[in-house]
Scaffold this motif. Structure first.
Motif, short mmCIF file in Angstrom:
data_model
loop_
_atom_site.label_atom_id
_atom_site.label_comp_id
_atom_site.label_asym_id
_atom_site.label_seq_id
_atom_site.Cartn_x
_atom_site.Cartn_y
_atom_site.Cartn_z
N MET A 1 0.85 -1.20 0.00
CA MET A 1 0.00 0.00 0.00
C MET A 1 0.88 1.25 0.00
N ALA A 2 0.56 2.20 -0.90
CA ALA A 2 1.35 3.42 -0.97
C ALA A 2 1.18 4.24 0.30
N ALA A 3 2.24 4.94 0.67
CA ALA A 3 2.20 5.79 1.86
C ALA A 3 1.18 6.91 1.67
N LYS A 4 0.41 7.19 2.71
CA LYS A 4 -0.55 8.28 2.64
C LYS A 4 0.20 9.61 2.63
N LYS A 5 -0.36 10.57 1.89
CA LYS A 5 0.24 11.90 1.82
C LYS A 5 -0.64 12.89 2.57
N VAL A 6 0.00 13.68 3.41
CA VAL A 6 -0.70 14.65 4.24
C VAL A 6 -0.18 16.05 3.95
N LEU A 7 -1.09 16.99 3.80
CA LEU A 7 -0.73 18.40 3.65
C LEU A 7 -1.24 19.16 4.87
N ILE A 8 -0.35 19.85 5.56
CA ILE A 8 -0.74 20.70 6.69
C ILE A 8 -0.63 22.15 6.23
N VAL A 9 -1.77 22.83 6.18
CA VAL A 9 -1.80 24.25 5.86
C VAL A 9 -1.78 24.99 7.19
N TYR A 10 -0.68 25.67 7.44
CA TYR A 10 -0.39 26.19 8.79
C TYR A 10 -0.31 27.71 8.78
N ALA A 11 -0.99 28.34 9.74
CA ALA A 11 -1.00 29.80 9.81
C ALA A 11 -0.80 30.28 11.24
N HIS A 12 0.44 30.51 11.59
CA HIS A 12 0.76 31.20 12.84
C HIS A 12 2.13 31.85 12.68
N GLN A 13 2.28 33.03 13.26
CA GLN A 13 3.51 33.79 13.05
C GLN A 13 4.63 33.41 14.00
N SER A 14 4.31 32.68 15.08
CA SER A 14 5.32 32.39 16.10
C SER A 14 5.69 30.91 16.13
N THR A 15 6.99 30.64 16.09
CA THR A 15 7.46 29.26 16.20
C THR A 15 7.32 28.73 17.63
N GLY A 16 7.09 29.64 18.59
CA GLY A 16 6.93 29.23 19.98
C GLY A 16 5.48 29.09 20.40
N SER A 17 4.56 29.14 19.45
CA SER A 17 3.13 29.11 19.76
C SER A 17 2.63 27.69 19.99
N PHE A 18 1.46 27.59 20.59
CA PHE A 18 0.82 26.28 20.75
C PHE A 18 0.47 25.70 19.39
N ASN A 19 0.07 26.55 18.45
CA ASN A 19 -0.22 26.08 17.11
C ASN A 19 1.00 25.45 16.46
N ALA A 20 2.17 26.05 16.69
CA ALA A 20 3.40 25.48 16.15
C ALA A 20 3.66 24.11 16.76
N ALA A 21 3.40 23.99 18.05
CA ALA A 21 3.60 22.70 18.72
C ALA A 21 2.63 21.65 18.19
N ALA A 22 1.38 22.06 17.93
CA ALA A 22 0.39 21.14 17.37
C ALA A 22 0.78 20.71 15.97
N LYS A 23 1.26 21.65 15.19
CA LYS A 23 1.73 21.34 13.83
C LYS A 23 2.91 20.39 13.87
N ASP A 24 3.88 20.66 14.72
CA ASP A 24 5.06 19.80 14.84
C ASP A 24 4.69 18.40 15.30
N ALA A 25 3.73 18.31 16.21
CA ALA A 25 3.28 17.00 16.69
C ALA A 25 2.65 16.21 15.56
N ALA A 26 1.87 16.88 14.73
CA ALA A 26 1.24 16.21 13.60
C ALA A 26 2.28 15.70 12.61
#
Length: 269
Positions: A1-26
């Motif tokens: 089975m081919a590997a699934k491809k995921v696109l994360i469209v991310y919008a936050h200006q700070s690399t120290g934000s919770f959103n950045a942490a959520a994106k990195d976790a994903a």
């Protein structure tokens, strides 16, 4: 089975934000499962949010009465779209799209709305014949993952911000489902800036746990297009009215009945 491809469209200006942490976790969890993960970091890309004639290379069909949807459809067909065709390529290849963002004014940040306006062009992402349950992206999954500035209680049915299910309808039905996506239940991070760090860590761990099985989740339920008459007015067919007449919630926002609880938050309601 081919590997699934995921696109994360991310919008936050700070690399120290919770959103950045959520994106990195994903990225970490999904890549760890063998997925190929691409991230569109909109602020880092300096993504242009405005949908204008400048999105088209060369002459437009009607400069005196510029109509963005129609003009970009022609440009897409003729290969004359400008700098966001790479985003369309990434979207075309993806099996799952995650929108990661902080909620601004009850919706997505302007730069992400610009991505939606510009990337999801007529012809490429939808058409009059191909939308909703018959949409172009019906084989793809999409989900919202976002932080709020208010606590969950404020977004309840009797809270000051109103029912979250109502807030999410334009985004999940009017954009994602409209383009045919199988809409996964959203990931909500309630007011991370107003809670202790331990609770934020717990939120992230919950997200990591969910990501382990997110590709196998059941999507939210929406009324199929074949329940509507298709005579341009797109009203529910009489037999659908009859079939749902005795039901408490029927088909969601239709028939003048109450909104089913959590119909925009959880699958199978």
């Amino acid at each position: 089975m081919a590997a699934k491809k995921v696109l994360i469209v991310y919008a936050h200006q700070s690399t120290g934000s919770f959103n950045a942490a959520a994106k990195d976790a994903a990225v970490e969890v999904l890549a760890g499962q063998g997925c190929k993960v691409a991230v569109s970091d909109l602020y880092a890309m300096k993504f242009k949010a405005t949908a204008t004639a400048k999105n088209i290379t060369g002459e437009v069909k009607n400069a005196d009465h510029f109509r963005y949807a129609e003009e970009t459809k022609l440009a897409w067909e003729e290969g004359k779209l400008c700098d966001f065709t790479e985003e369309q390529r990434k979207l075309t290849e993806a099996d799952l799209i995650i929108f990661q963002f902080p909620m601004y004014w009850f919706t997505v940040p302007a730069i992400m709305k610009g991505w939606i306006d510009r990337v999801l062009t007529l012809g490429y992402a939808y058409s009059e014949e191909k939308r909703y349950s018959q949409g172009i992206f019906k084989d793809k999954k999409a989900m919202l993952s976002f932080t709020t500035g208010s606590h969950e209680s404020m977004f309840s049915a009797d809270g000051i911000n109103g029912d979250t299910n109502v807030t999410l309808w334009p985004l999940q039905n009017g954009i994602l489902h409209y383009c045919g996506f199988q809409v996964m239940a959203p990931q909500l991070f309630w007011a991370p800036s107003h809670i202790p760090s331990e609770e934020r860590s717990t939120m992230l761990e919950g997200w990591r746990t969910r990501l382990q099985g997110v590709l196998g989740e059941k999507p939210l339920s929406f009324t199929p297009m074949d329940c509507f008459d298709g005579e341009k007015v797109f009203q529910l067919k009489p037999e659908v009215h009859e079939r749902n007449a005795t039901k408490e919630y029927a088909v969601g926002t239709h028939l003048g009945k109450a909104l089913p609880p959590n119909n925009q938050m959880k699958a199978g309601v």
